[in-house]
Design a protein around this motif. Structure first.
Motif, PDB file in Angstrom:
ATOM      1  N   MET A 183      -5.748   7.941   6.051  1.00  0.00           N
ATOM      2  CA  MET A 183      -7.158   7.424   5.451  1.00  0.00           C
ATOM      3  C   MET A 183      -7.528   6.282   5.662  1.00  0.00           C
ATOM      4  SD  MET A 183      -5.709   7.432   1.720  1.00  0.00           S
ATOM      5  CE  MET A 183      -4.358   8.735   2.227  1.00  0.00           C
TER       6      MET A 183
ATOM      7  N   SER B  65       0.764  -1.277   0.047  1.00  0.00           N
ATOM      8  CA  SER B  65       0.061   0.049   0.010  1.00  0.00           C
ATOM      9  C   SER B  65       0.969   1.243  -0.038  1.00  0.00           C
ATOM     10  CB  SER B  65      -0.923   0.055   1.146  1.00  0.00           C
ATOM     11  OG  SER B  65      -1.735   1.337   1.350  1.00  0.00           O
ATOM     12  N   ALA B  66       1.891   1.275   0.819  1.00  0.00           N
ATOM     13  CA  ALA B  66       2.608   2.401   0.904  1.00  0.00           C
ATOM     14  C   ALA B  66       3.618   2.780  -0.155  1.00  0.00           C
ATOM     15  CB  ALA B  66       3.660   2.451   2.086  1.00  0.00           C
TER      16      ALA B  66
ATOM     17  N   PHE C  14       0.772  11.112   2.595  1.00  0.00           N
ATOM     18  CA  PHE C  14       0.600  10.314   1.323  1.00  0.00           C
ATOM     19  C   PHE C  14       1.294   8.980   1.183  1.00  0.00           C
ATOM     20  CE2 PHE C  14       0.533   9.697  -3.169  1.00  0.00           C
ATOM     21  CZ  PHE C  14      -0.647   9.753  -3.611  1.00  0.00           C
ATOM     22  N   THR C  15       2.609   9.062   1.342  1.00  0.00           N
ATOM     23  CA  THR C  15       3.458   8.113   0.960  1.00  0.00           C
ATOM     24  C   THR C  15       3.463   6.668   1.869  1.00  0.00           C
ATOM     25  OG1 THR C  15       5.690   7.461   0.116  1.00  0.00           O
ATOM     26  CG2 THR C  15       5.527   8.900   2.075  1.00  0.00           C
TER      27      THR C  15
ATOM     28  N   GLY D  58       4.157   3.055  -3.903  1.00  0.00           N
ATOM     29  CA  GLY D  58       3.361   3.213  -4.955  1.00  0.00           C
ATOM     30  C   GLY D  58       3.814   4.424  -5.825  1.00  0.00           C
ATOM     31  N   LEU D  59       2.986   5.074  -6.598  1.00  0.00           N
ATOM     32  CA  LEU D  59       3.262   6.269  -7.394  1.00  0.00           C
ATOM     33  C   LEU D  59       3.705   7.484  -6.586  1.00  0.00           C
ATOM     34  CD1 LEU D  59       0.021   6.192  -9.545  1.00  0.00           C
ATOM     35  CD2 LEU D  59       2.426   5.599 -10.405  1.00  0.00           C
ATOM     36  N   GLY D  60       3.371   7.396  -5.229  1.00  0.00           N
ATOM     37  CA  GLY D  60       4.024   8.463  -4.211  1.00  0.00           C
ATOM     38  C   GLY D  60       5.391   8.175  -4.518  1.00  0.00           C
ATOM     39  N   ASN D  61       5.932   7.183  -4.522  1.00  0.00           N
ATOM     40  CA  ASN D  61       7.373   7.211  -4.025  1.00  0.00           C
ATOM     41  C   ASN D  61       8.092   7.380  -5.223  1.00  0.00           C
ATOM     42  OD1 ASN D  61       5.731   5.377  -2.493  1.00  0.00           O
ATOM     43  ND2 ASN D  61       7.847   5.146  -1.226  1.00  0.00           N
TER      44      ASN D  61
ATOM     45  N   TYR E 268      -5.372   9.062  -9.012  1.00  0.00           N
ATOM     46  CA  TYR E 268      -4.127   8.053  -8.876  1.00  0.00           C
ATOM     47  C   TYR E 268      -4.473   7.016 -10.057  1.00  0.00           C
ATOM     48  CZ  TYR E 268      -0.987   5.313  -5.859  1.00  0.00           C
ATOM     49  OH  TYR E 268       0.239   4.689  -5.640  1.00  0.00           O
TER      50      TYR E 268
ATOM     51  N   SER F  83       0.630   6.182   3.234  1.00  0.00           N
ATOM     52  CA  SER F  83      -0.903   5.737   3.308  1.00  0.00           C
ATOM     53  C   SER F  83      -1.484   5.939   4.544  1.00  0.00           C
ATOM     54  CB  SER F  83      -0.837   4.289   2.989  1.00  0.00           C
ATOM     55  OG  SER F  83      -0.346   3.879   1.866  1.00  0.00           O
TER      56      SER F  83
ATOM     57  N   SER G 155      -5.468  -0.849  -2.000  1.00  0.00           N
ATOM     58  CA  SER G 155      -5.791  -0.420  -0.560  1.00  0.00           C
ATOM     59  C   SER G 155      -6.603   1.018  -0.324  1.00  0.00           C
ATOM     60  CB  SER G 155      -4.676  -0.085   0.130  1.00  0.00           C
ATOM     61  OG  SER G 155      -3.628   0.939  -0.493  1.00  0.00           O
ATOM     62  N   LEU G 156      -6.640   1.833  -1.394  1.00  0.00           N
ATOM     63  CA  LEU G 156      -7.510   3.153  -1.572  1.00  0.00           C
ATOM     64  C   LEU G 156      -9.016   2.912  -1.949  1.00  0.00           C
ATOM     65  CD1 LEU G 156      -5.169   5.441  -3.742  1.00  0.00           C
ATOM     66  CD2 LEU G 156      -5.890   5.875  -1.370  1.00  0.00           C
TER      67      LEU G 156
HETATM   68  N1  PHE Z   1       1.029   5.133  -0.366  1.00  0.00           N
HETATM   69  C1  PHE Z   1       0.552   5.196  -1.850  1.00  0.00           C
HETATM   70  C2  PHE Z   1       1.810   5.961  -2.656  1.00  0.00           C
HETATM   71  O1  PHE Z   1       2.855   6.116  -2.226  1.00  0.00           O
HETATM   72  C3  PHE Z   1      -0.790   5.937  -2.002  1.00  0.00           C
HETATM   73  C4  PHE Z   1      -1.560   5.770  -1.113  1.00  0.00           C
HETATM   74  C5  PHE Z   1      -2.021   6.657  -0.163  1.00  0.00           C
HETATM   75  C6  PHE Z   1      -2.011   4.370  -0.853  1.00  0.00           C
HETATM   76  C7  PHE Z   1      -3.172   6.529   0.784  1.00  0.00           C
HETATM   77  C8  PHE Z   1      -3.132   4.152  -0.094  1.00  0.00           C
HETATM   78  C9  PHE Z   1      -3.483   5.266   0.757  1.00  0.00           C
HETATM   79  O2  PHE Z   1       1.622   5.843  -3.986  1.00  0.00           O
END
Ligand code: PHE
Length: 468
Positions: free
Chosen positions: A250, A36-37, A244-245, A39-42, A123, A247, A341-342
């Motif tokens: 939320m 979950s953590a 965000f990164t 992802g695109l955020g990284n 996303y 997760s 996970s979202l």
């Molecule tokens: N953490 C994920 C990312 O970095 C994005 C995300 C945010 C997923 C919140 C789940 C909940 O891309």
């Protein structure tokens, strides 16, 4: 791992998890939470916001936010989930009942479900870009491409709503298929192969980046803080990105925590997940910035940054077509596990609250999210001049896409996290919290005081600065 969502909204705290599956091991939880953590955020977001916010000083603030705000809140969220043993909103409700708190605390869960829904809508559009780049890379279009050609591919994609819609649809469908079936062992197995794969491919790109002759420049850009480049809004962005990164804010970690067996250390697992997540982000930075500097590109190029730099690298390195294709495939997987996970919190909530079955609730939530995503797609082209809240200085020049990103990452997530910190730090029974964590006395004190004081004050100060 057996992860089932057969929870019911009723039931006592003690009996809460008896009827539900639990993660098979500590590793299973770590893999799912990391899925979950990471992802695109990284890989997509961290490099581009670092570029936009001047580099080193921003990275430093981001790391401080991860340590002082992110990790303590992750622990608190997992703790709420495990103690409540239900979906986030109901876990909070049960804990409130048990500790005789105001039932309104469940609002922290509601904010989370809403934020997750809004995030997934855009996303999925970015996930769609990754899907589209698999084809671009596999067809050999990138081999030897010039920076201009690579840019033209990207602007071509953004300017074409039909293609964007197609890939957004594909991505959302992928997410819905897994969520509809329940997040079961498939996910755990997939994550355990794909995450290491992504890590190795990132290392390969970093290896290539070292040969560009601009690696040193990138290292100093990332790690030499120049505070004159840091703005107050940069601090807000760093804080928001820490949420965000990881997760956080939320309810995702609450949902996953509700399946965590009692004998597993919440602190150790949270720290492991955070370190892996931060590691991937920093590696992505080290992979991308040498290429940016070597090709005279703009670090502050914005959301298109990785889609304009990495293709160049793949176009120039040996076996680039293969590595490029693989890389975008793995990026899709990273985004997929996050996307799942979202969607999960809203689907779980619809099931528990509205009594819908899993398929129907997945369809309802997924299609609503897909529809909202169309607004983000249009704001990249036909609606690029539409700035709905442009009359407020804070939102000036922000398109629908920008607004969704800003509202969720910078406002809703920190707010959700703040509420979690306050309810666990100030309202839940201290004894219960202590039992749940079973840390050493000094470890507990450090965490508890950080959560009670440092975290809320940091979030509030950043908020007030930015509103003022
Ligand atoms: N953490 C994920 C990312 O970095 C994005 C995300 C945010 C997923 C919140 C789940 C909940 O891309």
């Amino acid at each position: 791992m057996s992860y089932s969502s057969s929870a019911t909204a009723s039931g006592t705290l003690e009996g809460a998890s008896a009827s539900r599956g639990l993660w098979s091991s500590r590793l299973a939880f770590i893999l799912a939470a990391t899925g979950s953590a990471v992802g695109l955020g990284n890989i997509w977001k961290f490099p581009y916001i670092t570029g936009e916010n001047g580099g080193g000083a921003f990275v430093l603030v981001y790391l401080v936010c991860i340590a002082a705000v992110g990790i303590p809140i992750m622990m608190a969220e997992v703790l709420i989930g495990r103690r409540g043993g239900h979906s986030p909103v109901n876990s909070l409700r049960l804990i409130a009942e048990r500790d005789k708190l105001n039932p309104a605390w469940k609002i922290a869960g509601i904010i989370g479900v809403l934020a997750a829904f809004l995030i997934l809508s855009f996303y999925s559009v970015i996930g769609g870009w990754a899907v589209s780049y698999v084809g671009t890379a596999a067809s050999g279009q990138l081999a030897g491409a010039t920076p201009e050609a690579v840019e033209a591919i990207f602007t071509g994609l953004l300017g074409d709503p039909g293609t964007l819609l197609l890939w957004h649809t594909v991505f959302m469908a992928l997410v819905m298929v897994v969520v509809a079936r329940g997040v079961r062992s498939g996910l755990e197995r997939a994550v355990s192969i794909l995450m290491p794969g992504l890590f190795i491919l990132l290392l390969i790109v970093v290896g290539y980046a070292m040969t560009t002759g601009h690696f040193g420049e990138a290292v100093s850009f990332l790690f030499q803080p120049d505070f004159s480049k840091l703005t107050t809004s940069g601090v807000l962005v760093a804080l928001g990105h820490a949420f965000f990164t990881l997760s956080l804010g939320m309810a995702v970690m609450m949902a996953y925590g509700s399946y965590l067996p009692k004998n597993i250390s919440i602190a150790k697992t949270s720290i492991t997940v955070s370190i892996m997540d931060t590691g991937v982000a920093l590696l992505a930075g080290l992979a991308i910035f040498p290429i940016v500097f070597a090709n005279g590109m703009e670090p502050g190029a914005g959301p298109g940054l990785i889609f304009q730099t990495l293709p160049l690298a793949f176009g120039q390195m040996p076996m680039g077509t293969l590595f490029g294709t693989l890389f975008f495939v793995l990026l899709i997987f990273a985004a997929w596990t996050s996307g799942i996970s979202l969607l999960e919190p809203l689907v779980e909530w619809l099931e528990e609250q509205k009594g819908m079955n899993r398929t129907i609730s997945t369809l309802a939530a997924g299609i609503a999210c897909w529809l909202l995503g169309i607004a983000s797609i249009l704001s990249l082209n036909l609606w690029s001049d539409v700035t709905p809240l442009g009359m407020f200085a804070m939102f000036e020049g922000k398109t629908i896409f920008d607004l969704l990103d800003f509202l969720t990452a910078n406002i809703l997530l920190p707010l959700g996290g703040l509420l979690v910190a306050i309810v666990v730090g100030w309202f839940m029974s201290k004894q219960a919290v202590e039992n749940e964590l079973s840390l050493s006395e000094s470890g507990f004190k450090l965490w508890y005081n950080t959560l009670r004081f440092v975290t809320p004050i940091a979030v509030l100060v950043v908020f007030i600065y930015n509103l003022a």
